[in-house]
Design an enzyme around this catalytic site. Sequence first.
Site, PDB file in Angstrom:
ATOM      1  N   ASN A   1       0.866  -1.174   0.000  1.00  0.00           N
ATOM      2  CA  ASN A   1       0.000   0.000   0.000  1.00  0.00           C
ATOM      3  C   ASN A   1       0.906   1.228   0.000  1.00  0.00           C
ATOM      4  O   ASN A   1       1.383   1.660   1.049  1.00  0.00           O
ATOM      5  CB  ASN A   1      -0.906  -0.029   1.233  1.00  0.00           C
ATOM      6  CG  ASN A   1      -1.886   1.132   1.269  1.00  0.00           C
ATOM      7  OD1 ASN A   1      -1.748   2.119   0.552  1.00  0.00           O
ATOM      8  ND2 ASN A   1      -2.885   1.019   2.119  1.00  0.00           N
TER       9      ASN A   1
ATOM     10  N   ARG B   1      -2.385  -1.772  -3.744  1.00  0.00           N
ATOM     11  CA  ARG B   1      -3.445  -0.769  -3.660  1.00  0.00           C
ATOM     12  C   ARG B   1      -3.132   0.333  -4.669  1.00  0.00           C
ATOM     13  O   ARG B   1      -2.045   0.920  -4.662  1.00  0.00           O
ATOM     14  CB  ARG B   1      -3.513  -0.175  -2.260  1.00  0.00           C
ATOM     15  CG  ARG B   1      -4.567   0.927  -2.143  1.00  0.00           C
ATOM     16  CD  ARG B   1      -4.270   1.872  -1.010  1.00  0.00           C
ATOM     17  NE  ARG B   1      -5.254   2.940  -0.950  1.00  0.00           N
ATOM     18  CZ  ARG B   1      -5.036   4.121  -0.376  1.00  0.00           C
ATOM     19  NH1 ARG B   1      -3.873   4.378   0.177  1.00  0.00           N
ATOM     20  NH2 ARG B   1      -5.985   5.039  -0.349  1.00  0.00           N
TER      21      ARG B   1
ATOM     22  N   HIS C   1     -10.841   5.519  -1.186  1.00  0.00           N
ATOM     23  CA  HIS C   1     -10.885   4.705   0.037  1.00  0.00           C
ATOM     24  C   HIS C   1     -11.990   3.650  -0.056  1.00  0.00           C
ATOM     25  O   HIS C   1     -12.494   3.166   0.957  1.00  0.00           O
ATOM     26  CB  HIS C   1     -11.136   5.562   1.292  1.00  0.00           C
ATOM     27  CG  HIS C   1     -10.062   6.552   1.589  1.00  0.00           C
ATOM     28  ND1 HIS C   1     -10.339   7.823   2.051  1.00  0.00           N
ATOM     29  CD2 HIS C   1      -8.709   6.481   1.489  1.00  0.00           C
ATOM     30  CE1 HIS C   1      -9.199   8.493   2.229  1.00  0.00           C
ATOM     31  NE2 HIS C   1      -8.204   7.689   1.895  1.00  0.00           N
TER      32      HIS C   1
ATOM     33  N   ARG D   1      -4.439  18.057   2.591  1.00  0.00           N
ATOM     34  CA  ARG D   1      -5.297  18.424   1.462  1.00  0.00           C
ATOM     35  C   ARG D   1      -6.475  19.265   1.920  1.00  0.00           C
ATOM     36  O   ARG D   1      -7.000  19.072   3.019  1.00  0.00           O
ATOM     37  CB  ARG D   1      -5.799  17.158   0.747  1.00  0.00           C
ATOM     38  CG  ARG D   1      -4.769  16.546  -0.177  1.00  0.00           C
ATOM     39  CD  ARG D   1      -5.196  15.167  -0.641  1.00  0.00           C
ATOM     40  NE  ARG D   1      -4.721  14.133   0.271  1.00  0.00           N
ATOM     41  CZ  ARG D   1      -5.130  12.864   0.229  1.00  0.00           C
ATOM     42  NH1 ARG D   1      -6.034  12.487  -0.645  1.00  0.00           N
ATOM     43  NH2 ARG D   1      -4.630  11.994   1.075  1.00  0.00           N
TER      44      ARG D   1
ATOM     45  N   GLU E   1      -7.650  -2.788   5.045  1.00  0.00           N
ATOM     46  CA  GLU E   1      -7.581  -2.767   3.586  1.00  0.00           C
ATOM     47  C   GLU E   1      -6.674  -3.868   3.056  1.00  0.00           C
ATOM     48  O   GLU E   1      -6.916  -4.416   1.974  1.00  0.00           O
ATOM     49  CB  GLU E   1      -7.077  -1.395   3.117  1.00  0.00           C
ATOM     50  CG  GLU E   1      -8.048  -0.263   3.416  1.00  0.00           C
ATOM     51  CD  GLU E   1      -7.460   1.105   3.157  1.00  0.00           C
ATOM     52  OE1 GLU E   1      -7.727   1.668   2.093  1.00  0.00           O
ATOM     53  OE2 GLU E   1      -6.704   1.591   4.036  1.00  0.00           O
TER      54      GLU E   1
END
Length: 395
Positions: A9, A90, A179, A240, A383
């Site tokens: 990832n 990912r 996500h 962000r 994940e």
Amino acid sequence: MSRTVLVLNSGSSSVKFQLVQPDSGVSLADGTIERIGEDASAARLVVGDREVTRDNRVPDHEAALRLAFDLFDEAGAELGSVGLVAVGHRVVHGGPDLYQPTVIDDAVVRRIEELAPMAPLHNPPAVLGIAVARKVLPDLPHVAVFDTAFFHDLPPAAATYAIDRDLAGQWHIRRYGFHGTSHQYVSEQAAAYLGAPLESLSQIVLHLGNGASASAILGGRPVDTSMGLTPMEGLVMGTRSGDIDPGVLVYLWRTADMGVEEIETMLNKRAGVRGLGGEIDFRVLHQRIAGGDEEARLAYDVYIHRLRKYIGAYLALLGTTDVITFTAGVGENDASVRRDALSGLAPLGIELDEHLNDSPAKTARRISADASPTTVLVVPTNEELAIARACVQVI
């Protein structure tokens, strides 16, 4: 020997890697390299009872991936002896065409590279991770699992921007959402925790990490999400901006004489909580707030304000909400964020149990009051396990 998948990832400032047995859900090894490109990086790999750490600076993602493989060797976890059947990657943005788990070849890599303008912090490090891993493990299938997949079939009203229709079609401009692997996994785990059919639940999932996103999920299918064409839209994040008037960008270009790349860098790396408060670690932010730091306080207040707006919007969109779930680094570990995000919402059927909310437990748990019509959960995301299971389905 049980099947094992190496999951990589490669995020905007970190690389996470795990050896996962998808059938049992067991993680054999878990590693992280953080603060890539900063003055002080941190690398850690845990294999059973053994922990290997490094604190030397890691300049970029290619160096991080090579360090990850070195850590496996140092920990005595030889990748050739653990029953590896695939490497799962990912990938944040798959564009309009790549949304199913996909075996990687050169054409797929080129397409992921072409989509970099839509995810400039994420697709380039993913491509680097894929390149290094394919060199080191050339005989294994490498599979890309896309963050956008879960949101591919958003309702048109949620996916469509109100801009010129032909222009949007020509350039594949729509709301893709991100996500997705986490939102899907957590919503399924929330249903399992409640012992309820996924199809019967209306859910809000709040994935709050350095990147942050919210989703509204009805009957197991997303009906809205906060991120859009790129991972910049929506909630305030670590670096962000989240939602911003597009006129601000035109104003900076025209009046402040800032170029497109300069504006993009600011929005991705010098905005959000860091842009307002100079810090992305919420533990440090809370310490500064306690010491009377007004910049830290404003950064936190803006973060919470935006989060509450999205919760309110999704409550209205769903009509009734059975469960609200917090996940990811901030969502799982910051009791103050959870409390402030939901404070004062008892008239809407949402009430926390302060004692449960303050619990440091790391497992899935309920934090709402017994009398709360809406259940509030904390569910650790995984994940890596979701990616590993997607890989074996493909191969």
